[in-house]
Design a protein around this motif. Structure first.
Motif, short mmCIF file in Angstrom:
data_model
loop_
_atom_site.label_atom_id
_atom_site.label_comp_id
_atom_site.label_asym_id
_atom_site.label_seq_id
_atom_site.Cartn_x
_atom_site.Cartn_y
_atom_site.Cartn_z
N LEU A 88 -19.94 -6.75 4.77
CA LEU A 88 -18.96 -6.12 5.67
C LEU A 88 -19.05 -6.93 6.95
CD1 LEU A 88 -17.01 -4.08 6.77
CD2 LEU A 88 -18.82 -2.38 6.87
N ASN A 144 -10.69 4.59 11.33
CA ASN A 144 -12.08 4.23 11.65
C ASN A 144 -12.06 3.37 12.92
OD1 ASN A 144 -14.58 2.91 11.77
ND2 ASN A 144 -14.78 2.74 9.56
N ALA A 156 -16.12 6.89 9.20
CA ALA A 156 -15.95 5.70 8.37
C ALA A 156 -14.85 5.92 7.34
CB ALA A 156 -17.25 5.38 7.67
N ASN A 157 -14.95 7.06 6.69
CA ASN A 157 -14.03 7.42 5.61
C ASN A 157 -14.25 8.91 5.40
OD1 ASN A 157 -13.14 8.08 2.96
ND2 ASN A 157 -13.30 5.95 2.31
N ARG A 215 -5.41 -5.72 2.69
CA ARG A 215 -5.03 -4.30 2.72
C ARG A 215 -6.21 -3.32 2.62
NH1 ARG A 215 -2.23 -3.23 -3.23
NH2 ARG A 215 -4.00 -3.98 -4.44
N GLY A 216 -7.27 -3.72 1.86
CA GLY A 216 -8.42 -2.83 1.68
C GLY A 216 -9.12 -2.53 3.00
N CYS A 245 -20.46 -0.24 13.47
CA CYS A 245 -20.26 1.21 13.35
C CYS A 245 -21.43 2.00 13.94
CB CYS A 245 -20.08 1.61 11.90
SG CYS A 245 -18.81 0.66 11.09
N TRP A 264 -2.14 6.42 -1.48
CA TRP A 264 -3.39 5.70 -1.73
C TRP A 264 -4.33 5.86 -0.54
CZ3 TRP A 264 -6.93 2.29 0.05
CH2 TRP A 264 -7.81 1.71 -0.88
N THR A 294 0.86 -1.18 0.00
CA THR A 294 0.00 0.00 0.00
C THR A 294 0.89 1.23 0.00
OG1 THR A 294 -1.90 1.02 1.09
CG2 THR A 294 -0.21 0.14 2.54
N ILE A 343 -16.55 9.81 2.62
CA ILE A 343 -17.99 9.61 2.88
C ILE A 343 -18.52 10.84 3.63
CG2 ILE A 343 -19.72 8.25 4.17
CD1 ILE A 343 -18.05 5.74 3.63
N HIS A 371 -20.17 9.26 12.13
CA HIS A 371 -19.26 8.13 12.36
C HIS A 371 -18.09 8.28 11.39
CE1 HIS A 371 -17.41 4.30 12.17
NE2 HIS A 371 -17.98 3.96 11.04
N GLY A 418 -16.03 -2.85 -0.31
CA GLY A 418 -15.82 -1.43 -0.03
C GLY A 418 -16.72 -0.49 -0.82
N GLN A 419 -16.85 -0.75 -2.11
CA GLN A 419 -17.62 0.20 -2.93
C GLN A 419 -19.11 0.16 -2.61
OE1 GLN A 419 -16.56 0.50 -7.00
NE2 GLN A 419 -14.40 0.78 -6.52
N ARG A 428 -7.92 7.96 -0.78
CA ARG A 428 -9.20 7.23 -0.74
C ARG A 428 -9.96 7.38 0.57
NH1 ARG A 428 -9.67 3.51 -5.45
NH2 ARG A 428 -7.77 4.03 -6.56
N MET A 461 -14.79 -6.94 3.30
CA MET A 461 -15.67 -5.80 3.03
C MET A 461 -15.79 -5.56 1.54
SD MET A 461 -15.28 -1.91 4.39
CE MET A 461 -13.62 -1.60 3.86
O1 UT7 Z 1 -17.36 2.08 9.01
C1 UT7 Z 1 -18.06 1.63 7.87
C2 UT7 Z 1 -17.24 0.63 7.22
N1 UT7 Z 1 -16.45 0.89 6.12
C3 UT7 Z 1 -16.54 1.91 5.24
O2 UT7 Z 1 -17.27 2.84 5.36
C4 UT7 Z 1 -15.67 1.81 4.04
C5 UT7 Z 1 -16.38 2.17 2.76
N2 UT7 Z 1 -15.53 1.95 1.60
C6 UT7 Z 1 -14.40 2.62 1.40
O3 UT7 Z 1 -14.04 3.46 2.20
C7 UT7 Z 1 -13.62 2.35 0.14
O4 UT7 Z 1 -14.33 1.46 -0.67
C8 UT7 Z 1 -12.20 1.79 0.43
C9 UT7 Z 1 -11.32 2.89 1.00
C10 UT7 Z 1 -12.26 0.64 1.37
C11 UT7 Z 1 -11.56 1.30 -0.85
O5 UT7 Z 1 -11.52 2.35 -1.81
P1 UT7 Z 1 -12.04 2.09 -3.28
O6 UT7 Z 1 -11.83 3.32 -4.01
O7 UT7 Z 1 -13.45 1.57 -3.19
O8 UT7 Z 1 -11.04 0.98 -3.78
P2 UT7 Z 1 -11.35 -0.45 -4.41
O9 UT7 Z 1 -11.68 -1.42 -3.35
O10 UT7 Z 1 -12.28 -0.32 -5.57
O11 UT7 Z 1 -9.93 -0.80 -4.98
C12 UT7 Z 1 -9.30 0.01 -6.00
C13 UT7 Z 1 -7.92 -0.51 -6.21
C14 UT7 Z 1 -7.85 -2.02 -6.41
O12 UT7 Z 1 -6.80 -2.28 -7.33
P3 UT7 Z 1 -7.15 -2.60 -8.88
O13 UT7 Z 1 -8.05 -3.79 -8.85
O14 UT7 Z 1 -7.82 -1.37 -9.37
O15 UT7 Z 1 -5.80 -2.85 -9.46
C15 UT7 Z 1 -7.44 -2.52 -5.06
O16 UT7 Z 1 -6.77 -3.76 -5.11
O17 UT7 Z 1 -7.12 -0.22 -5.05
C16 UT7 Z 1 -6.51 -1.43 -4.60
N3 UT7 Z 1 -6.38 -1.34 -3.15
C17 UT7 Z 1 -5.31 -0.80 -2.55
N4 UT7 Z 1 -4.18 -0.28 -3.04
C18 UT7 Z 1 -3.30 0.22 -2.16
C19 UT7 Z 1 -7.28 -1.74 -2.21
N5 UT7 Z 1 -6.79 -1.46 -0.99
C20 UT7 Z 1 -5.56 -0.88 -1.18
C21 UT7 Z 1 -4.60 -0.37 -0.31
N6 UT7 Z 1 -3.47 0.17 -0.85
N7 UT7 Z 1 -4.74 -0.38 1.02
#
Ligand code: UT7
Length: 352
Positions: A197, A309, A281-282, A157-158, A116, A33, A29, A285, A279, A244-245, A37, A242
């Motif tokens: 999640l 979070n 979360a992000n 990592r996500g 959450c 990034w 990571t 958000i 909350h 995520g999206q 995000r 999770m």
């Molecule tokens: O408390 C409530 C619970 N959680 C939330 O509210 C979280 C809600 N979701 C999110 O905050 C976002 O979806 C995340 C921050 C978790 C992820 O962001 P995203 O923009 O939705 O990323 P993604 O999962 O669509 O992944 C995009 C890319 C992927 O790579 P490819 O497939 O495009 O090559 C992932 O593998 O980012 C990659 N990726 C990372 N890269 C670097 C995913 N996690 C990481 C990371 N570092 N930690």
């Protein structure tokens, strides 16, 4: 009419700061990034094997009790919200009672598992007990020690980069002052997305989940089983997952909806909100929700940049920090809202 007011608030964050850059030693990571995000710059991790979710919660509770001007013996009910409990059972409520040295067995201790949204659920439950006259000093704690349950391999990592440890607590008491205290709470749930999640292992499904082998491996030859199998460990199936999206998109829709519901119930508008504590979360958000509701920056509390979070702890930690910094004043209309695993979501309006 009796309302419930927050008579004391406290928070506790472990000393150890883990910066985004530190995580790059374990995960593929980058600081860029994570910041881009999520807005997160660093988070806190508790001390492995010395601290637990309960001990973090206890530190926050002691401050809340002191600020409420009461003694621990005055507490007549405990509510503990967490998704990262010390034990599978019993829950942290009784452990907190013990840790605080409360020997009074007349009191109850309730554990709630709404992730959450845990703090908002707890607030709503406490409010009902106080309104009916059942209890007079309810201790509500939201605490998490995520760092012991995260997947520090690239696969995790996500999820792993988002979460941090910490605790927040409040003491709720009755107030007769007209218009003061918790004005309304709103709770929602939609189990359709329960696994989107979740940390589904260990569980009574025994590794077998809704007809698939996605989360584990059934062994139909034995009548019972064990919660944790070696194969789950080998395959890294003991960590949260999770979508995520999906979580992101649903959260951005549900936050404004449940806030508007609270405003409609009380006859207020978004312009009447003095301080909004979402909350954490992000950050993206929170910013989208703020934009949709047209709430100016100075009225929004965000501290996810420093703590990540912290799930059930995030609202009381943010509210406590805002109160300590003089951002929450007597008479202010405080709006709290959360969305998360379950999915569950909720809101509360409080006249401070
Ligand atoms: O408390 C409530 C619970 N959680 C939330 O509210 C979280 C809600 N979701 C999110 O905050 C976002 O979806 C995340 C921050 C978790 C992820 O962001 P995203 O923009 O939705 O990323 P993604 O999962 O669509 O992944 C995009 C890319 C992927 O790579 P490819 O497939 O495009 O090559 C992932 O593998 O980012 C990659 N990726 C990372 N890269 C670097 C995913 N996690 C990481 C990371 N570092 N930690």
């Amino acid at each position: 009419m009796t309302n419930s007011k927050i008579a004391g608030i406290g928070s506790y964050l472990p000393d150890r700061i883990v910066k985004n850059q530190d995580l790059t030693k374990y995960l593929d990571t980058s600081d860029e990034w994570i910041r881009e995000r999520t807005g997160i710059e660093e988070r806190r991790y508790a001390t492995k094997h010395l601290q637990t979710t309960t001990t973090l919660g206890t530190e926050a509770a002691k401050i809340a009790i002191e600020r409420a001007g009461i003694q621990k013996e005055d507490i007549d009910f405990i509510i503990f919200a967490t998704l990262s409990p010390d034990y599978y059972f019993p829950g942290c409520g009784v452990l907190l009672q013990r840790e605080l040295g409360i020997t009074n067995t007349e009191i109850g201790a309730l554990d709630i598992r709404n992730q959450c949204t845990g703090f908002i659920y707890g607030l709503s439950i406490a409010d009902q007990f106080i309104k009916t006259g059942m209890y007079k000093n309810i201790l509500l704690v939201g605490a998490e020690m995520h760092s012991m349950g995260l997947d520090f391999s690239d696969e995790g990592r996500g999820v792993t980069v988002i979460f941090g440890d910490g605790a927040g607590a409040v003491v709720l008491q009755p107030t007769q002052k007209e218009g003061q205290g918790i004005l309304t709470t709103h709770l929602h749930a939609d189990g359709t997305h329960a696994e989107e999640l979740a940390m589904i292992n260990p569980g009574s499904h025994g590794g077998y989940h809704v007809g698939t082998e996605k989360y584990g491996y059934p062994d139909p030859s034995v009548p019972g089983g064990v919660f944790v199998t070696q194969k789950m460990l080998d395959d890294g199936l003991l960590a949260p997952n999770m979508s995520g999206q999906l979580v992101f998109k649903t959260a951005v829709a549900k936050f404004p909806e449940v806030i508007r519901e609270a405003l409609a119930k009380t006859g207020y508008t978004t312009a009447d909100i003095d301080i909004f504590v979402p909350h954490q979360a992000n950050l993206r958000i929170s910013q989208m929700v703020q934009k949709l509701l047209r709430i100016p920056d100075e009225k929004v509390v965000n501290n996810i940049q420093k703590y990540g979070n912290t799930t059930a702890a995030s609202i009381p930690i943010a509210l406590c920090e805002a109160w300590e910094n003089g951002r929450v004043k007597d008479g202010d209309l405080v709006c709290l809202a959360a969305f998360g695993s379950g999915f569950t979501w909720g809101s509360a309006l409080i006249r401070w």
